[in-house]
Design a protein around this motif. Structure first.
Motif, PDB file in Angstrom:
ATOM      1  N   ILE A  55      34.550 -61.991  10.234  1.00 53.02           N
ATOM      2  CA  ILE A  55      35.113 -61.847   8.888  1.00 53.02           C
ATOM      3  C   ILE A  55      36.555 -61.340   9.035  1.00 53.02           C
ATOM      4  O   ILE A  55      36.796 -60.323   9.674  1.00 53.02           O
ATOM      5  CB  ILE A  55      34.306 -60.815   8.061  1.00 53.02           C
ATOM      6  N   LEU A  56      37.511 -62.045   8.412  1.00 54.03           N
ATOM      7  CA  LEU A  56      38.914 -61.635   8.499  1.00 54.03           C
ATOM      8  C   LEU A  56      39.298 -60.847   7.255  1.00 54.03           C
ATOM      9  O   LEU A  56      38.858 -61.181   6.145  1.00 54.03           O
ATOM     10  CB  LEU A  56      39.821 -62.857   8.601  1.00 54.03           C
ATOM     11  N   SER A  57      40.135 -59.816   7.411  1.00 50.22           N
ATOM     12  CA  SER A  57      40.667 -59.121   6.246  1.00 50.22           C
ATOM     13  C   SER A  57      41.700 -60.033   5.588  1.00 50.22           C
ATOM     14  O   SER A  57      42.158 -61.018   6.195  1.00 50.22           O
ATOM     15  CB  SER A  57      41.322 -57.811   6.684  1.00 50.22           C
ATOM     16  N   ALA A  58      42.092 -59.702   4.327  1.00 51.79           N
ATOM     17  CA  ALA A  58      43.076 -60.543   3.620  1.00 51.79           C
ATOM     18  C   ALA A  58      44.371 -60.609   4.430  1.00 51.79           C
ATOM     19  O   ALA A  58      45.015 -61.665   4.534  1.00 51.79           O
ATOM     20  CB  ALA A  58      43.339 -59.952   2.244  1.00 51.79           C
ATOM     21  N   ARG A  59      44.736 -59.487   5.061  1.00 50.85           N
ATOM     22  CA  ARG A  59      45.980 -59.445   5.852  1.00 50.85           C
ATOM     23  C   ARG A  59      45.899 -60.361   7.080  1.00 50.85           C
ATOM     24  O   ARG A  59      46.818 -61.124   7.368  1.00 50.85           O
ATOM     25  CB  ARG A  59      46.202 -57.995   6.289  1.00 50.85           C
ATOM     26  N   GLU A  60      44.740 -60.288   7.762  1.00 51.96           N
ATOM     27  CA  GLU A  60      44.552 -61.135   8.952  1.00 51.96           C
ATOM     28  C   GLU A  60      44.523 -62.611   8.563  1.00 51.96           C
ATOM     29  O   GLU A  60      45.081 -63.465   9.247  1.00 51.96           O
ATOM     30  CB  GLU A  60      43.251 -60.764   9.673  1.00 51.96           C
ATOM     31  N   LEU A  61      43.887 -62.883   7.422  1.00 53.09           N
ATOM     32  CA  LEU A  61      43.798 -64.271   6.954  1.00 53.09           C
ATOM     33  C   LEU A  61      45.198 -64.816   6.669  1.00 53.09           C
ATOM     34  O   LEU A  61      45.559 -65.933   7.053  1.00 53.09           O
ATOM     35  CB  LEU A  61      42.920 -64.330   5.703  1.00 53.09           C
ATOM     36  N   CYS A  62      46.003 -63.987   6.005  1.00 53.34           N
ATOM     37  CA  CYS A  62      47.372 -64.383   5.661  1.00 53.34           C
ATOM     38  C   CYS A  62      48.180 -64.626   6.942  1.00 53.34           C
ATOM     39  O   CYS A  62      48.886 -65.643   7.069  1.00 53.34           O
ATOM     40  CB  CYS A  62      47.978 -63.263   4.825  1.00 53.34           C
ATOM     41  N   SER A 122      52.439 -59.009  14.362  1.00 50.99           N
ATOM     42  CA  SER A 122      51.021 -58.829  13.998  1.00 50.99           C
ATOM     43  C   SER A 122      50.113 -58.737  15.232  1.00 50.99           C
ATOM     44  O   SER A 122      48.894 -58.677  15.101  1.00 50.99           O
ATOM     45  CB  SER A 122      50.563 -59.990  13.110  1.00 50.99           C
TER      46      SER A 122
END
Ligand SMILES: NC(=O)c1ccc[n+]([C@@H]2O[C@H](COP(=O)([O-])OP(=O)(O)OC[C@H]3O[C@@H](n4cnc5c(N)ncnc54)[C@H](OP(=O)(O)O)[C@@H]3O)[C@@H](O)[C@H]2O)c1
Length: 326
Positions: free
Chosen positions: A3-10, A37
């Motif tokens: 599961i990726l956080s919104a930041r990681e996804l971005c 990052s």
């Protein structure tokens, strides 16, 4: 499932868009966009007590890779074909990393008998080898041949490195975490695997020969990962993006002039090679990398290397490089 956080996804989306745009991903813009990052890289001393061999280490990315490995504490062997340039590179690395241990080994990687001699010397001096970086590269404008009569880009990028790896397999097998890296090129995306390996039937074009052999490096890294897995040897391929090196300035002067300000420094281009050599845990063997992330080997959906053709081409290259004679 991860599961990726919104930041990681971005960050992942931005990274992928940059990659497919080529200009952003391959240039210094891509490096600068991404490196912020990244998780912390291998710590100082990560390669202490380890021995690393870098081919084509007399300039550009090879020298920068060797310096990066030395900074992490590795004993580094610069495999070069020109002694004077090799000694100069050694001096520069020692100046940048004063405590480093750097050897120079002479070898024309395109010459299969020179490779045998070099492998024999290396095995005596360094019975255990932890990292091998196949970096030496050429882009000749005209078709030319190696000492054994093989087309030069094939001999330099594929045949010689295959033979060196095989001859040094026992030394690599002696490491508890051996890694073999292939410095390919984003140019490999432009060419499929073809069977006229030596340009005996088709018209030679330097950029095509270069890109085909860079494609072979990536495809063969996948096969070699399986071949060497029983010995615990990891095999990885990567591309460095576009970096400002003597090779680019000499072989692609127009490209160098136009893209010049956007080219990466050699250290930025070498970053993923150094990271792949030292990161823990070891990356999955057989994959293709750029900017510390696994990349697709083809850009278009549904594209892939024809497995039967890949096997035929592998069999010919392996035979020519002497892999099936022992
Ligand atoms: N720079 C980029 O943007 C870029 C992009 C994609 C891929 N790459 C790849 O990165 C690698 C390094 O390229 P670079 O840009 O750093 O170019 P470079 O400055 O020309 O370095 C190439 C090195 O390979 C050595 N070499 C060539 N043939 C050899 C042989 N037969 N035996 C031993 N050494 C040999 C050269 O030695 P000499 O000093 O004796 O000539 C030189 O040290 C190449 O594989 C290239 O395809 C570079």
């Amino acid at each position: 499932m991860m599961i990726l956080s919104a930041r990681e996804l971005c960050a992942t989306l931005l990274d992928t868009v940059a990659d497919r745009s080529v200009l952003i991903g391959y240039s210094r813009l891509g490096y600068r966009l991404r490196h912020r990052s990244w998780a912390p890289g291998p710590p100082p001393g990560a390669l202490a007590g380890r021995t690393a061999l870098v081919t084509g280490a007399s300039s550009g990315l090879g020298q920068a890779t060797a310096e990066g490995l030395a900074r992490l504490g590795a004993r580094v062997i610069l495999l070069v074909r020109n002694e004077e340039r090799g000694l100069r590179a050694r001096e520069e690395i020692r100046r940048a990393v004063p405590e480093s241990e750097v050897d120079v080994e002479l070898c024309d990687i395109a010459d299969l008998s020179a490779v045998d001699g070099c492998a024999a010397r290396l095995t005596t001096r360094h019975p255990v080898l932890d990292v091998m970086v196949h970096n030496a590269g050429v882009l000749p404008a005209q078709r030319s041949e190696s000492a054994q009569g093989h087309e030069l880009t094939l001999a330099t990028h594929v045949l010689g490195p295959l033979r060196l790896t095989e001859r040094l397999r026992p030394a690599l097998a002696g490491s508890r975490d051996a890694r073999v890296l292939w410095m390919s090129s984003g140019g490999m995306y432009t060419q499929p695997i073809t069977e006229d390996l030596e340009f005996r039937e088709s018209r030679y074009r330097g950029a095509v020969a270069y890109s085909r052999t860079k494609r072979l490096q990536v495809a063969f890294a996948g096969l070699l990962a399986r071949r060497y897995a029983p010995d615990g040897i990891g095999v990885h391929s990567l591309h460095p993006g576009w970096a400002d090196t003597p090779g680019v300035a000499d072989s692609l002067p127009g490209f160098h002039r136009v893209i010049g300000p956007l080219l990466r420094t050699p250290a930025e281009g070498a970053d993923t090679a150094v990271w792949l050599a030292a990161t823990s845990p070891a990356p999955e063997s057989g994959r293709f990398w750029h900017d510390r992330r696994q990349r697709p080997t083809h850009y278009l959906p549904g594209q892939h290397d024809d497995p039967a053709r890949l096997q035929r081409v592998w069999a010919r290259c392996a035979h020519t490089a002497g892999l099936d004679d022992r």
